[in-house]
Design a protein around this motif. Structure first.
Motif, short mmCIF file in Angstrom:
data_model
loop_
_atom_site.label_atom_id
_atom_site.label_comp_id
_atom_site.label_asym_id
_atom_site.label_seq_id
_atom_site.Cartn_x
_atom_site.Cartn_y
_atom_site.Cartn_z
N MET A 110 -9.33 54.55 -33.09
CA MET A 110 -8.81 53.26 -32.70
C MET A 110 -7.76 53.44 -31.61
O MET A 110 -6.98 54.39 -31.63
N CYS A 111 -7.75 52.54 -30.66
CA CYS A 111 -6.74 52.52 -29.61
C CYS A 111 -6.39 51.07 -29.34
O CYS A 111 -7.09 50.15 -29.78
N ILE A 112 -5.31 50.84 -28.58
CA ILE A 112 -4.92 49.47 -28.26
C ILE A 112 -4.27 49.45 -26.89
O ILE A 112 -3.63 50.43 -26.48
N LEU A 113 -4.47 48.34 -26.17
CA LEU A 113 -4.03 48.22 -24.79
C LEU A 113 -3.50 46.82 -24.54
O LEU A 113 -4.14 45.83 -24.91
N PHE A 114 -2.33 46.75 -23.90
CA PHE A 114 -1.76 45.48 -23.49
C PHE A 114 -1.45 45.53 -22.00
O PHE A 114 -1.05 46.58 -21.49
N SER A 115 -1.60 44.41 -21.32
CA SER A 115 -1.26 44.39 -19.90
C SER A 115 -0.74 43.02 -19.48
O SER A 115 -1.11 41.99 -20.05
N TYR A 116 0.12 43.07 -18.47
CA TYR A 116 0.72 41.88 -17.86
C TYR A 116 0.47 41.96 -16.36
O TYR A 116 0.73 42.99 -15.74
N CYS A 117 -0.06 40.88 -15.78
CA CYS A 117 -0.28 40.80 -14.34
C CYS A 117 0.66 39.74 -13.77
O CYS A 117 0.55 38.55 -14.13
N GLY A 118 1.57 40.16 -12.92
CA GLY A 118 2.62 39.27 -12.42
C GLY A 118 2.36 38.69 -11.05
O GLY A 118 3.29 38.19 -10.41
N ASP A 119 1.11 38.74 -10.58
CA ASP A 119 0.81 38.24 -9.24
C ASP A 119 1.30 36.81 -9.03
O ASP A 119 1.79 36.47 -7.95
N ASN A 120 1.15 35.97 -10.04
CA ASN A 120 1.50 34.55 -9.91
C ASN A 120 2.84 34.21 -10.55
O ASN A 120 3.18 33.03 -10.64
N ASP A 121 3.58 35.21 -10.98
CA ASP A 121 4.89 35.00 -11.59
C ASP A 121 5.96 35.29 -10.54
O ASP A 121 6.32 36.43 -10.29
N THR A 122 6.47 34.25 -9.92
CA THR A 122 7.42 34.42 -8.82
C THR A 122 8.76 34.97 -9.29
O THR A 122 9.55 35.48 -8.48
N GLN A 123 9.04 34.90 -10.59
CA GLN A 123 10.30 35.38 -11.12
C GLN A 123 10.29 36.88 -11.39
O GLN A 123 11.34 37.49 -11.60
N SER A 124 9.09 37.49 -11.39
CA SER A 124 8.97 38.88 -11.79
C SER A 124 8.91 39.81 -10.59
O SER A 124 8.29 39.50 -9.56
N ASP A 125 9.54 40.97 -10.73
CA ASP A 125 9.45 42.03 -9.72
C ASP A 125 8.18 42.86 -9.87
O ASP A 125 7.89 43.70 -9.02
N TYR A 126 7.41 42.62 -10.95
CA TYR A 126 6.29 43.50 -11.27
C TYR A 126 4.94 42.85 -10.98
O TYR A 126 4.70 41.69 -11.32
N GLN A 127 4.07 43.64 -10.37
CA GLN A 127 2.68 43.23 -10.17
C GLN A 127 1.85 43.53 -11.41
O GLN A 127 1.00 42.73 -11.80
N LEU A 128 2.12 44.68 -12.04
CA LEU A 128 1.31 45.10 -13.19
C LEU A 128 2.16 45.91 -14.16
O LEU A 128 2.92 46.77 -13.75
N ILE A 129 2.01 45.58 -15.44
CA ILE A 129 2.62 46.35 -16.53
C ILE A 129 1.53 46.64 -17.55
O ILE A 129 0.83 45.72 -18.00
N VAL A 130 1.37 47.90 -17.91
CA VAL A 130 0.36 48.30 -18.89
C VAL A 130 1.05 49.13 -19.97
O VAL A 130 1.88 50.00 -19.68
N ALA A 131 0.71 48.86 -21.23
CA ALA A 131 1.22 49.63 -22.36
C ALA A 131 0.03 49.94 -23.27
O ALA A 131 -0.69 49.02 -23.69
N GLU A 132 -0.16 51.22 -23.59
CA GLU A 132 -1.37 51.64 -24.30
C GLU A 132 -1.06 52.71 -25.34
O GLU A 132 -0.21 53.57 -25.13
N ASN A 133 -1.76 52.63 -26.48
CA ASN A 133 -1.72 53.67 -27.50
C ASN A 133 -3.09 54.33 -27.60
O ASN A 133 -4.12 53.65 -27.64
N ARG A 134 -3.07 55.66 -27.68
CA ARG A 134 -4.28 56.40 -27.99
C ARG A 134 -4.20 56.85 -29.44
O ARG A 134 -3.26 57.55 -29.85
N ASP A 135 -5.19 56.48 -30.24
CA ASP A 135 -5.30 56.93 -31.63
C ASP A 135 -6.44 57.93 -31.72
O ASP A 135 -7.53 57.69 -31.19
N GLU A 136 -6.17 59.05 -32.38
CA GLU A 136 -7.17 60.11 -32.44
C GLU A 136 -6.83 61.05 -33.59
O GLU A 136 -5.73 61.00 -34.15
#
Length: 270
Positions: free
Chosen positions: A1-27
């Motif tokens: 099992m693994c899990i992945l979250f992401s945020y795309c800030g292209d349309n968020d004028t308040q954010s300095d970030y274009q992309l944020i990704v957070a992921e866990n690898r389960d093994e």
């Protein structure tokens, strides 16, 4: 099992970030792997799954040069002992110049010989393009949501913990959206990835395994099975083109009473 979250800030004028990704690898803790490194023959940043048939696959890879990121999520149904490596799909994708649509066409025969998976891809040029492909249904989808969460199920049938984590990510990214807050952002993302809170009920998960309670948290630990979350990966891309890649990985041999976590970091200006 693994899990992945992401945020795309292209349309968020308040954010300095274009992309944020957070992921866990389960093994399995005893499956051999190498920490994230810069693959000198290809300028790709990735770990290596040495337990794969060819030892050249991975679960997450980034190509700063081609501005691509790929993540592989297992779909645990009807596994075949003679299946080809799914991890190769990630490294092959980020190393090629093809779009995801073109790339999947070149792999039509190959994916019929692998076990089931979801491949999540990011192409981060002037804007971020997010796609998922699963050989379970042979479906390629484009996602335009600001916050996304995927785990070990079909993309349009998310596990409850993926939905909960997506909401948590949205809150984090709405509060910590400035480069000056980067360290706090990283720490809160790690807290999310380390969460052992169960997210039940989850009929999708319960239908799959009698051990559904142990798999219902974002951070998984099953000591008796020598299985659980082994690696956290965070990717931060600012709108000015600064890329941070951060991995925290538990080192072998894994001692659950006194785990040794190693942190590896890379920075690029695109």
């Amino acid at each position: 099992m693994c899990i992945l979250f992401s945020y795309c800030g292209d349309n968020d004028t308040q954010s300095d970030y274009q992309l944020i990704v957070a992921e866990n690898r389960d093994e399995y803790y005893d499956r051999s792997a190498l920490n994230m490194s810069l693959w000198k023959d290809s300028n790709v940043v990735a770990g290596r799954d040495l337990g794969a048939p060819d030892g050249d696959g991975t679960w997450l890879a980034v190509s700063p040069q081609r501005r691509k990121l790929g993540v592989l999520l297992n779909v645990p149904y009807n596994n075949r002992a003679d299946a080809k490596s799914r991890g190769r799909l990630v490294t092959d994708y980020v190393q090629c110049d093809l779009s995801i649509e073109e790339y999947i066409k070149t792999k039509e025969d190959y994916v019929k010989e692998t076990n089931q998976f979801v491949l999540v891809t990011y192409e981060f040029g002037n804007n971020t393009k997010v796609n998922t492909y699963t050989n379970s249904t042979n479906q390629l989808q484009t996602w335009e949501n600001t916050c996304l969460g995927f785990s070990n199920s079909l993309p349009d049938k998310p596990l409850t913990k993926a939905v909960a984590g997506r909401r948590a990510l949205s809150d984090i990214c709405s509060r910590l959206n400035k480069v000056a807050q980067k360290q706090q952002l990283i720490e809160e993302l790690l807290t999310l990835l380390k969460s052992k809170e169960p997210h039940l009920p989850d009929q999708e998960l319960q239908n799959r395994t009698p051990m559904y309670q142990q798999f219902s948290s974002i951070f998984v630990t099953i000591p008796e099975g020598r299985y659980g979350t082994r690696t956290h990966t965070i990717v931060l891309l600012t709108k000015t083109g600064h890329l941070d890649i951060i991995e925290g990985s538990i080192q072998n041999p894994v001692d659950l009473e006194n785990p040794n976590w190693k942190r590896t970091e890379f920075q690029f200006d695109l």
